[in-house]
Design an enzyme around this catalytic site. Structure first.
Site, PDB file in Angstrom:
ATOM      1  N   ASP A  68      35.644  44.096  43.718  1.00  0.00           N
ATOM      2  CA  ASP A  68      35.233  45.465  44.031  1.00  0.00           C
ATOM      3  C   ASP A  68      33.743  45.525  44.359  1.00  0.00           C
ATOM      4  O   ASP A  68      32.966  44.640  43.988  1.00  0.00           O
ATOM      5  CB  ASP A  68      35.561  46.426  42.879  1.00  0.00           C
ATOM      6  CG  ASP A  68      34.867  46.070  41.575  1.00  0.00           C
ATOM      7  OD1 ASP A  68      34.490  47.006  40.833  1.00  0.00           O
ATOM      8  OD2 ASP A  68      34.716  44.856  41.279  1.00  0.00           O
ATOM      9  N   GLU A 122      34.736  45.463  38.217  1.00  0.00           N
ATOM     10  CA  GLU A 122      33.478  45.016  37.587  1.00  0.00           C
ATOM     11  C   GLU A 122      32.386  46.075  37.719  1.00  0.00           C
ATOM     12  O   GLU A 122      31.559  46.237  36.836  1.00  0.00           O
ATOM     13  CB  GLU A 122      33.033  43.699  38.238  1.00  0.00           C
ATOM     14  CG  GLU A 122      31.885  42.987  37.522  1.00  0.00           C
ATOM     15  CD  GLU A 122      30.511  43.527  37.879  1.00  0.00           C
ATOM     16  OE1 GLU A 122      30.385  44.212  38.922  1.00  0.00           O
ATOM     17  OE2 GLU A 122      29.562  43.277  37.107  1.00  0.00           O
TER      18      GLU A 122
END
Lengths: 354, 57
Positions: A68, A122
Site C-alpha cells: 500500500d 502498513e
C-alpha cells in the site's frame, strides 16, 4: 538474468497500479506475473490480502515489504535512470528489490526457507503485519523493505501515539470574542503545552504534530467545537504509556477530551544481531560503504519485532521523498539493493548451516 | 572470536573471526560505535561514523 529494462518495466507495472491502503488487492495479479517471470513456484494470498512468495525449507528468512501507499495519485514516468510515481520509494521500489534479490539467491541457497511477504495496510494500522503476529507466523530472521538510501541499515524506529482531541465550548459572537468562549482557543492553549513538552527534533527525542484540525462552522460564531488528531513519535528509551499519561494530565487541565486511535512502541536492535550484520556484510562484499541509521518514523518493524528480534530494515530510495509529490527511485539503486538482499540471504543461510 | 580492544574505553570486544574490514560494532560497555580495520592481518577497531538519522518509514 534480468535486464535493467525488465526491472524498469516491473517498477512501472506496479507503480501504475494505484494502491492506497485498502486497495492492495489490485497488485495481486501483477505480482503473480512478476513472480512467475522471476521463477518463483509457490505464491499466493493470505486471509487478509498479504501476497506471499516463498521457496525452500528450514530456518525461515522473511523479507517483508508493503503493497500500500499513502493516498494521492502521481504520474508514473521514467526520467533518465529514475522511475517516478506514488510508492516508488515507500515502498514498491524496495518490494521489487526484495523479489529480485530473493529470486537471485534461490539457486545458491540451501537449508533455509525464504519468504517474501508483500503486506497490506502498513501506511494505516499495520493490519498485514499484525495478522502475521496474531496468526502465529514464525520467522528466524526478518528484513523489512523500506527506503534507507540504499547504503543504510535501519536498526531502530520510533514508536507512535495517535490521539483524537475533542473540545467543546459555549461559543459567542465574533464581534465580542472576549465575552464568549472559543473551543479553538481552549485547544490552542492545550497545544502550546503539548508542544512545550514534546518539542524534539530528532530520532532520539519525542516530537508532536497536529495532523487533522476541524473547528467552527460559521464566519461570525466563536468555534463551539474542535476535533483534532495529534500524532506523537516516541524515541527508543521512552514508553507510550509515559507520553499518554502526560497527555491525559494536560487534557484534564484544559478541559479537553482525549481518546487513543493508535499506539505502537519504539524498537531498537543491536548492530551485532545477525540480520543487521548480514546486510552490512552483503554491502561490503560489493564494495559499498554501509552505515547504521535510526529512523524517525514507525514501520512494520515495530510490529514484526514480536515475531523475531533478529530484524532490521533496508531498501533503495531516498526516504525524504516518501509521501511527497516528488517520489522517485533510481533503477540502479533497486538493482544494487537486490544484490544486497541476495547477499544477506546467502549470509544468513550459511550461518544456518553451522 | 577474536578479542579486540575498544579504542574509546580500553575494554575488550569479541569480534567474529570472519569479520570484514568496514563491519560495524557497538561496544555495549561504553556505547561506542566502532568500525573494523584489518592492519597487516591484525584486527583493530576505530571510531565509526555516528549512527545517522533517516526519516519516515
Amino acid at each position: 538474468m534480468i535486464s535493467i529494462n525488465e526491472v524498469r518495466d516491473m517498477l512501472l507495472q506496479i507503480l501504475e497500479v494505484y494502491t492506497p491502503s485498502g486497495k492492495e488487492w489490485r497488485l495481486h495479479e501483477p505480482l503473480r506475473e512478476i513472480c512467475s517471470r522471476l521463477g518463483y513456484e509457490n505464491y499466493g494470498v493470505d486471509k487478509v490480502g498479504n501476497f506471499i512468495a516463498e521457496y525452500g525449507s528450514g530456518r525461515t528468512i522473511l523479507l517483508a515489504g508493503h503493497m500500500d501507499t499513502v493516498p494521492g495519485r502521481l504520474e508514473v514516468k521514467v526520467s533518465n535512470d529514475e522511475v517516478w510515481g506514488r510508492g516508488a520509494v515507500d515502498a514498491k521500489g524496495p518490494l521489487i528489490s526484495m523479489l529480485l534479490g530473493a529470486a537471485k539467491a534461490k539457486d545458491d541457497v540451501k537449508g533455509v526457507k525464504v519468504i517474501v511477504a508483500c503486506l497490506v495496510d502498513e501506511e494505516r494500522e499495520g493490519k498485514g503485519a499484525n495478522y502475521l503476529v496474531s496468526s502465529g507466523f514464525k520467522a528466524d530472521h526478518i528484513i523489512i523493505g523500506e527506503p534507507t538510501g540504499t547504503i543504510g541499515v535501519a536498526i531502530g524506529y520510533r514508536g507512535s501515539l495517535t490521539v483524537r482531541v475533542n473540545v467543546s465550548a459555549s461559543g459567542g459572537h465574533s464581534s465580542a470574542p472576549y465575552m464568549g468562549e472559543s473551543a479553538l482557543d481552549k485547544f490552542l492553549a492545550l497545544w502550546e503545552e503539548i508542544k512545550r513538552n514534546f518539542s524534539g527534533r530528532g530520532y532520539d527525542e519525542t516530537s508532536a504534530c497536529i495532523t487533522v484540525l476541524e473547528a467552527g462552522d460559521w464566519p461570525t460564531k466563536l468555534p463551539e467545537f474542535v476535533r483534532a488528531i495529534i500524532n506523537i513519535r516516541i524515541p527508543c528509551n521512552v514508553l507510550s504509556k509515559q507520553i499518554l499519561s502526560k497527555l491525559e494530565e494536560l487534557c484534564l487541565e484544559h478541559g479537553c477530551e482525549l481518546s487513543v486511535l493508535e499506539r505502537t512502541e519504539p524498537v531498537k536492535v543491536s548492530l551485532s544481531s545477525l540480520v543487521p550484520r548480514s546486510l552490512i556484510r552483503g554491502m561490503l562484499k560489493i564494495g559499498m560503504k554501509p552505515k547504521a541509521v535510526m529512523k524517525t518514523g514507525t514501520s512494520d518493524m515495530n510490529i514484526m519485532h514480536r515475531i523475531s528480534q533478529d530484524i532490521a530494515a533496508y531498501g533503495p530510495g531516498d526516504s525524504l521523498l516518501a509521501h511527497t509529490t516528488l517520489e522517485r527511485v533510481s533503477i540502479k539503486d533497486v538493482l544494487t539493493a537486490a544484490e544486497v538482499y541476495k547477499n544477506c540471504i546467502l549470509e544468513l543461510a550459511s550461518i544456518s548451516q553451522i | 572470536m577474536v578479542k579486540v580492544t575498544c579504542p574509546i574505553c580500553g575494554g575488550k570486544l569479541d569480534i567474529p573471526e570472519d569479520s570484514l574490514p568496514g563491519e560495524l560494532f557497538e561496544h555495549e560497555d561504553c556505547g561506542a560505535h566502532l568500525e573494523l580495520v584489518i592492519n597487516e592481518g591484525r584486527f583493530e577497531l576505530k571510531l565509526a561514523e555516528e549512527i545517522a538519522e533517516d526519516w519516515g518509514q
